[in-house]
Design a protein around this motif. Structure first.
Motif, PDB file in Angstrom:
ATOM      1  N   LEU A  45       0.881  -1.154  -0.083  1.00 31.04           N
ATOM      2  CA  LEU A  45       0.030   0.000   0.212  1.00 31.04           C
ATOM      3  C   LEU A  45       0.991   1.447   0.066  1.00 31.04           C
ATOM      4  O   LEU A  45       0.435   2.341  -0.684  1.00 31.04           O
ATOM      5  CB  LEU A  45      -0.796   0.110   1.097  1.00 31.04           C
ATOM      6  N   ALA A  46       1.880   1.184   0.875  1.00 29.25           N
ATOM      7  CA  ALA A  46       2.625   2.317   0.942  1.00 29.25           C
ATOM      8  C   ALA A  46       3.674   2.943  -0.150  1.00 29.25           C
ATOM      9  O   ALA A  46       3.868   3.910  -0.348  1.00 29.25           O
ATOM     10  CB  ALA A  46       3.687   2.262   2.130  1.00 29.25           C
ATOM     11  N   GLN A  47       3.917   1.800  -1.123  1.00 24.04           N
ATOM     12  CA  GLN A  47       4.302   2.126  -2.477  1.00 24.04           C
ATOM     13  C   GLN A  47       3.354   3.098  -3.432  1.00 24.04           C
ATOM     14  O   GLN A  47       3.905   3.584  -4.368  1.00 24.04           O
ATOM     15  CB  GLN A  47       4.816   0.858  -3.242  1.00 24.04           C
ATOM     16  N   ARG A  48       2.108   3.048  -2.914  1.00 18.97           N
ATOM     17  CA  ARG A  48       1.010   3.549  -3.918  1.00 18.97           C
ATOM     18  C   ARG A  48       0.368   4.713  -3.354  1.00 18.97           C
ATOM     19  O   ARG A  48       0.010   5.605  -3.862  1.00 18.97           O
ATOM     20  CB  ARG A  48       0.013   2.546  -4.182  1.00 18.97           C
ATOM     21  N   HIS A  49       0.691   4.830  -1.716  1.00 21.81           N
ATOM     22  CA  HIS A  49      -0.106   5.981  -1.157  1.00 21.81           C
ATOM     23  C   HIS A  49       0.688   6.491  -0.037  1.00 21.81           C
ATOM     24  O   HIS A  49       1.032   5.789   1.102  1.00 21.81           O
ATOM     25  CB  HIS A  49      -1.546   5.400  -0.393  1.00 21.81           C
ATOM     26  N   GLU A  50       1.403   7.637  -0.102  1.00 18.10           N
ATOM     27  CA  GLU A  50       2.086   8.154   0.907  1.00 18.10           C
ATOM     28  C   GLU A  50       1.431   8.528   2.400  1.00 18.10           C
ATOM     29  O   GLU A  50       2.148   8.486   3.238  1.00 18.10           O
ATOM     30  CB  GLU A  50       2.704   9.426   0.434  1.00 18.10           C
ATOM     31  N   ASN A  51       0.206   8.685   2.326  1.00 19.42           N
ATOM     32  CA  ASN A  51      -0.390   8.866   3.379  1.00 19.42           C
ATOM     33  C   ASN A  51      -1.108   7.589   4.439  1.00 19.42           C
ATOM     34  O   ASN A  51      -1.662   7.684   5.295  1.00 19.42           O
ATOM     35  CB  ASN A  51      -1.856   9.492   3.037  1.00 19.42           C
ATOM     36  N   VAL A  52      -0.658   6.404   4.068  1.00 19.37           N
ATOM     37  CA  VAL A  52      -0.680   5.104   4.772  1.00 19.37           C
ATOM     38  C   VAL A  52       0.398   4.745   5.610  1.00 19.37           C
ATOM     39  O   VAL A  52       1.520   4.839   5.197  1.00 19.37           O
ATOM     40  CB  VAL A  52      -0.810   3.821   3.781  1.00 19.37           C
ATOM     41  N   ASP A  66      11.737  -5.336  11.463  1.00 23.37           N
ATOM     42  CA  ASP A  66      10.451  -4.419  10.682  1.00 23.37           C
ATOM     43  C   ASP A  66      10.669  -2.950  10.625  1.00 23.37           C
ATOM     44  O   ASP A  66      10.298  -2.599   9.563  1.00 23.37           O
ATOM     45  CB  ASP A  66       9.337  -4.803  11.629  1.00 23.37           C
ATOM     46  N   VAL A  67      11.311  -2.476  11.479  1.00 27.25           N
ATOM     47  CA  VAL A  67      11.482  -0.698  11.458  1.00 27.25           C
ATOM     48  C   VAL A  67      12.350  -0.561  10.191  1.00 27.25           C
ATOM     49  O   VAL A  67      12.263   0.363   9.521  1.00 27.25           O
ATOM     50  CB  VAL A  67      11.863  -0.215  12.689  1.00 27.25           C
ATOM     51  N   GLN A  68      13.417  -1.329  10.048  1.00 29.18           N
ATOM     52  CA  GLN A  68      14.479  -1.300   8.976  1.00 29.18           C
ATOM     53  C   GLN A  68      13.561  -1.253   7.666  1.00 29.18           C
ATOM     54  O   GLN A  68      13.806  -0.523   6.737  1.00 29.18           O
ATOM     55  CB  GLN A  68      15.456  -2.346   9.215  1.00 29.18           C
ATOM     56  N   ARG A  69      12.781  -2.122   7.699  1.00 32.54           N
ATOM     57  CA  ARG A  69      11.970  -2.312   6.517  1.00 32.54           C
ATOM     58  C   ARG A  69      11.016  -1.267   6.040  1.00 32.54           C
ATOM     59  O   ARG A  69      11.116  -0.975   4.980  1.00 32.54           O
ATOM     60  CB  ARG A  69      10.921  -3.487   6.452  1.00 32.54           C
ATOM     61  N   VAL A  70      10.475  -0.852   6.984  1.00 31.02           N
ATOM     62  CA  VAL A  70       9.421   0.388   6.838  1.00 31.02           C
ATOM     63  C   VAL A  70      10.092   1.846   6.765  1.00 31.02           C
ATOM     64  O   VAL A  70       9.526   2.650   6.338  1.00 31.02           O
ATOM     65  CB  VAL A  70       8.213   0.326   7.854  1.00 31.02           C
ATOM     66  N   LEU A  71      11.384   2.033   7.309  1.00 31.80           N
ATOM     67  CA  LEU A  71      11.948   3.270   7.258  1.00 31.80           C
ATOM     68  C   LEU A  71      12.577   3.652   5.638  1.00 31.80           C
ATOM     69  O   LEU A  71      12.449   4.755   5.419  1.00 31.80           O
ATOM     70  CB  LEU A  71      13.238   3.217   8.047  1.00 31.80           C
ATOM     71  N   ALA A  72      11.982   2.489   4.805  1.00 29.41           N
ATOM     72  CA  ALA A  72      12.312   2.964   3.409  1.00 29.41           C
ATOM     73  C   ALA A  72      11.024   3.339   2.668  1.00 29.41           C
ATOM     74  O   ALA A  72      11.311   3.555   1.644  1.00 29.41           O
ATOM     75  CB  ALA A  72      12.742   1.637   2.701  1.00 29.41           C
ATOM     76  N   LEU A  73       9.982   3.423   3.421  1.00 28.05           N
ATOM     77  CA  LEU A  73       8.778   3.924   2.956  1.00 28.05           C
ATOM     78  C   LEU A  73       8.237   5.163   3.606  1.00 28.05           C
ATOM     79  O   LEU A  73       8.776   5.427   4.554  1.00 28.05           O
ATOM     80  CB  LEU A  73       7.730   2.815   3.127  1.00 28.05           C
TER      81      LEU A  73
END
Length: 321
Positions: free
Chosen positions: A157-164, A178-185
């Motif tokens: 979802l985050a690859q398509r919508h910056e407000n998620v 998991d934090v390392q994964r989401v810091l890229a988004l």
């Protein structure tokens, strides 16, 4: 916590997940109104109108807001569609507020356990509607058995919508990765300790070690300059976050659950720290009430008093006039 309080917390987390107990309570003409009175310390009400009324009052006092229609584990596709429509109505209602709002939800409430494609489509529709008024939609975290599915859905979802945005539970051993994964988004990260009862091989218990883990994850978010909400009522953690001067950064805020430590919300706001209050509503308040008391078992005294004097929760702190 004392040993007795730890036992009480474990019992509350266990009965919170007992469907037979839950159904007995919700069908009882005598227990239902009593427990609802206690729940209203932490839940704004059962209707969208109630949460919107409270949201307007709290926004006028300068608080940022998150709103959630409580629920999870919806197993019927039609029911998931109705839940999604309720969230769209919440998003529409929030358009009258002066500041952007975070609309929070469990993925299992909008279809994750029925169809991942249905859940994706529902959240995408919510994200598009929210973006029209600069609102965020925030995915909550659930039990560890769902964590990977939630993470994978968020990444998509985050690859398509910056407000998620996404919630990360510090107590899970996997959360550093998991934090390392989401810091890229691009989406906001909400960091919580974690309220679910999990086995020790999966998660840390409430302890000094868990506090250190929380601060480690907070440091990772801040060092990356990522938008984040530190969601905690633990005074030791709040004090350390202040000592590190994290709250002076424009991308950082403190998030507190409605009804939990309103005096902390007031004092932090008075000191110029941005405070977001997490407002909930809906009929699925039983689990939420159990978790709020489990987090701080002495709250059972307030709950009993609230049951027999509902006026106690008519205005829960936050500088009422």
């Amino acid at each position: 916590m004392t040993i007795d309080e730890q036992i009480t917390a474990e019992v509350l987390r266990t009965i919170a997940r007992d469907e037979q107990i839950k159904e007995s309570v919700l069908r009882s003409s005598s227990l239902y109104p009593l427990l609802l009175a206690a729940a209203k310390r932490y839940v704004t009400g059962e209707t969208r109108q109630e949460v919107q009324s409270r949201a307007k009052e709290l926004e006028e006092k300068g608080y940022r807001l998150s709103v959630e229609y409580i629920g999870e584990n919806t197993l019927d596709a039609k029911a998931c569609e109705q839940v999604k429509n309720e969230f769209l109505a919440v998003i529409d209602d929030c358009s009258v507020l002066q500041r952007p709002v975070g609309v929070s939800f469990d993925l299992s409430h909008v279809g994750l356990l029925v169809s991942q494609e249905q859940a994706f489509a529902h959240v995408e529709e919510m994200a598009v509607a929210a973006a029209r008024n600069q609102h965020d939609v925030m995915i909550s975290m659930e039990e560890s058995t769902k964590t990977e599915a939630i993470m994978a859905m968020y990444e998509r979802l985050a690859q398509r919508h910056e407000n998620v945005g996404i919630t990360i539970q510090a107590h899970l051993h996997r959360s550093v990765e998991d934090v390392q994964r989401v810091l890229a988004l691009p989406g906001k990260i909400r960091l919580v300790k974690g309220a679910f009862k999990e086995p020790r091989d999966i998660a840390l218990a409430r302890s000094a070690e868990l506090n250190e883990r929380y601060l480690q994850l907070a440091e990772m978010c801040v060092n990356a300059g990522h938008t984040c909400a530190f969601a905690t009522h633990d005074q030791l953690i709040v004090d350390e976050l202040q000592k590190r001067d994290y709250f002076s950064r424009p991308e950082v805020e403190l998030e507190l659950l409605y009804g939990v430590r309103p005096e902390l919300a007031q004092s932090m706001q008075q000191n110029g720290i941005p405070v977001r209050l997490y407002l909930t509503y809906g009929k699925e308040w039983y689990l939420y009430l159990c978790h709020r008391i489990a987090e701080y078992p002495p709250n059972i005294h307030k709950a009993i008093a609230d049951m027999f004097d509902p006026t106690r929760t008519a205005h829960v702190g936050y500088g009422e006039k």
